[in-house]
Design a protein around this motif. Structure first.
Motif, PDB file in Angstrom:
ATOM      1  N   GLY A 186      -2.716   1.296  -4.742  1.00  0.00           N
ATOM      2  CA  GLY A 186      -1.408   1.577  -5.329  1.00  0.00           C
ATOM      3  C   GLY A 186      -0.319   0.703  -4.717  1.00  0.00           C
ATOM      4  N   ASN A 187      -0.396   0.479  -3.392  1.00  0.00           N
ATOM      5  CA  ASN A 187       0.570  -0.391  -2.708  1.00  0.00           C
ATOM      6  C   ASN A 187       0.508  -1.814  -3.265  1.00  0.00           C
ATOM      7  OD1 ASN A 187      -0.284   1.097   0.509  1.00  0.00           O
ATOM      8  ND2 ASN A 187       1.138   1.829  -1.037  1.00  0.00           N
ATOM      9  N   ILE A 188      -0.715  -2.298  -3.481  1.00  0.00           N
ATOM     10  CA  ILE A 188      -0.905  -3.657  -4.002  1.00  0.00           C
ATOM     11  C   ILE A 188      -0.317  -3.775  -5.406  1.00  0.00           C
ATOM     12  CG2 ILE A 188      -2.648  -5.347  -4.716  1.00  0.00           C
ATOM     13  CD1 ILE A 188      -4.429  -4.082  -2.448  1.00  0.00           C
ATOM     14  N   LEU A 189      -0.571  -2.770  -6.242  1.00  0.00           N
ATOM     15  CA  LEU A 189      -0.028  -2.783  -7.600  1.00  0.00           C
ATOM     16  C   LEU A 189       1.494  -2.702  -7.588  1.00  0.00           C
ATOM     17  CD1 LEU A 189      -2.592  -0.479  -9.439  1.00  0.00           C
ATOM     18  CD2 LEU A 189      -2.382  -2.960  -9.620  1.00  0.00           C
ATOM     19  N   ALA A 190       2.052  -1.937  -6.639  1.00  0.00           N
ATOM     20  CA  ALA A 190       3.507  -1.823  -6.536  1.00  0.00           C
ATOM     21  C   ALA A 190       4.121  -3.179  -6.205  1.00  0.00           C
ATOM     22  CB  ALA A 190       3.892  -0.792  -5.476  1.00  0.00           C
ATOM     23  N   TYR A 191       3.483  -3.926  -5.304  1.00  0.00           N
ATOM     24  CA  TYR A 191       3.990  -5.251  -4.954  1.00  0.00           C
ATOM     25  C   TYR A 191       3.884  -6.190  -6.152  1.00  0.00           C
ATOM     26  CZ  TYR A 191       4.792  -9.679  -2.657  1.00  0.00           C
ATOM     27  OH  TYR A 191       5.316 -10.902  -2.329  1.00  0.00           O
ATOM     28  N   ARG A 192       2.782  -6.107  -6.870  1.00  0.00           N
ATOM     29  CA  ARG A 192       2.616  -6.975  -8.050  1.00  0.00           C
ATOM     30  C   ARG A 192       3.721  -6.713  -9.065  1.00  0.00           C
ATOM     31  NH1 ARG A 192      -1.842  -6.418 -12.836  1.00  0.00           N
ATOM     32  NH2 ARG A 192      -1.555  -8.493 -13.773  1.00  0.00           N
TER      33      ARG A 192
END
Length: 286
Positions: A186-192
């Motif tokens: 979820g953190n990775i998707l938020a950054y994307r």
């Protein structure tokens, strides 16, 4: 618009000219567009880690090129250095690389090396911490007092605080429990979403790459064996199994249902499976 990354006939040979010579990459070519989420899969020793270390200049090609916005990252020392800020790489188990006395200082390490002013460093640290779900109170804590999952988030925040246009992650959920895995993804998707960043993720979890990536690169024996959308790649399930790779559990189940004579499509995510079974139910009621 030109691709953000281009890999052209990339070859890397370890210990060239010695009895230990080993070709880890052989004539690899592909392009990556801005905003893509690219999954990289392959069995152990297939060249995945060697490949991603070329994308921000940690390894130099034996032959071939890596272009960032059309420019060879080995054009000059200055270009190589800048490329390492623009293409961020998170190694497997990055929490083992934490070393500062506070979380804030650990996350700030990269931006400080970029020569940024204190105010800009603070903004980036706080924004990166927010992306990965760390509180302002945790910024003052020692990273060694945090849980394993929290340490992983600190390490990822340290890379995204440099605001890379391309974020590359090597098995970012390795060793985490299911809840921790979902938080990190979820953190990775938020950054994307927040930065319109390009994501490239090495993973052994076929389920994760199937539902998150819009494109897969399949490495096999130092070669790029497949390059396509998940539905295209997982349509070659038998070939993937012969390469020593797994396929999503739901894909395996539906292949078995087809062998039993049930008319179901090829699926690779739980959402697709639910839709397919609902369609089967409706057809049987007709």
């Amino acid at each position: 618009m030109a691709p953000i990354l281009q890999v052209k006939e990339l070859t890397h040979v370890y210990s060239e000219g010695t009895p230990f010579e080993h070709t880890a990459l052989r004539n690899i070519s592909f392009s990556v567009e801005r905003g893509e989420f690219v999954g990289i899969i392959g069995h152990t020793g297939s060249g995945k880690s060697t490949l991603i270390q070329h994308l921000n200049g940690l390894l130099k090609p034996t032959s071939g090129q890596v272009l960032l916005d059309g420019r060879d990252i080995w054009e000059s020392k200055a270009v190589t250095r800048q490329s390492r800020f623009r293409v961020g790489l998170v190694f497997q188990y990055p929490e083992y690389q934490l070393f500062e006395e506070t979380v804030f200082k650990d996350i700030a390490f990269g931006p400080r090396n970029m020569g940024l002013q204190d105010e800009e460093i603070r903004r980036r640290v706080e924004e990166a911490a927010d992306f990965v779900g760390l509180t302002k109170k945790q910024l003052d804590a020692s990273p060694f007092d945090l849980s394993g999952g929290q340490k992983r988030r600190v390490a990822i925040a340290g890379v995204i605080a440099m605001e890379p246009e391309v974020l590359i992650l090597d098995e970012p959920t390795a060793g985490l429990d299911p809840a921790g895995r979902e938080e990190i993804l979820g953190n990775i998707l938020a950054y994307r979403r927040g930065k319109n960043a390009t994501i490239m993720m090495v993973s052994h979890s076929m389920g994760d790459v199937a539902r998150l990536a819009n494109r897969l690169l399949v490495m096999n024996g130092s070669n790029l064996a497949m390059d396509g959308a998940p539905q295209e790649v997982f349509a070659h399930s038998q070939e993937l199994l012969e390469m020593g790779l797994d396929i999503p559990v739901v894909t395996r189940i539906f292949l078995h249902l087809r062998r039993l004579g049930l008319d179901v499509p090829q699926v690779y995510t739980m959402e697709q499976a639910a839709d397919a079974l609902e369609e089967v139910r409706r057809n049987r009621q007709c």
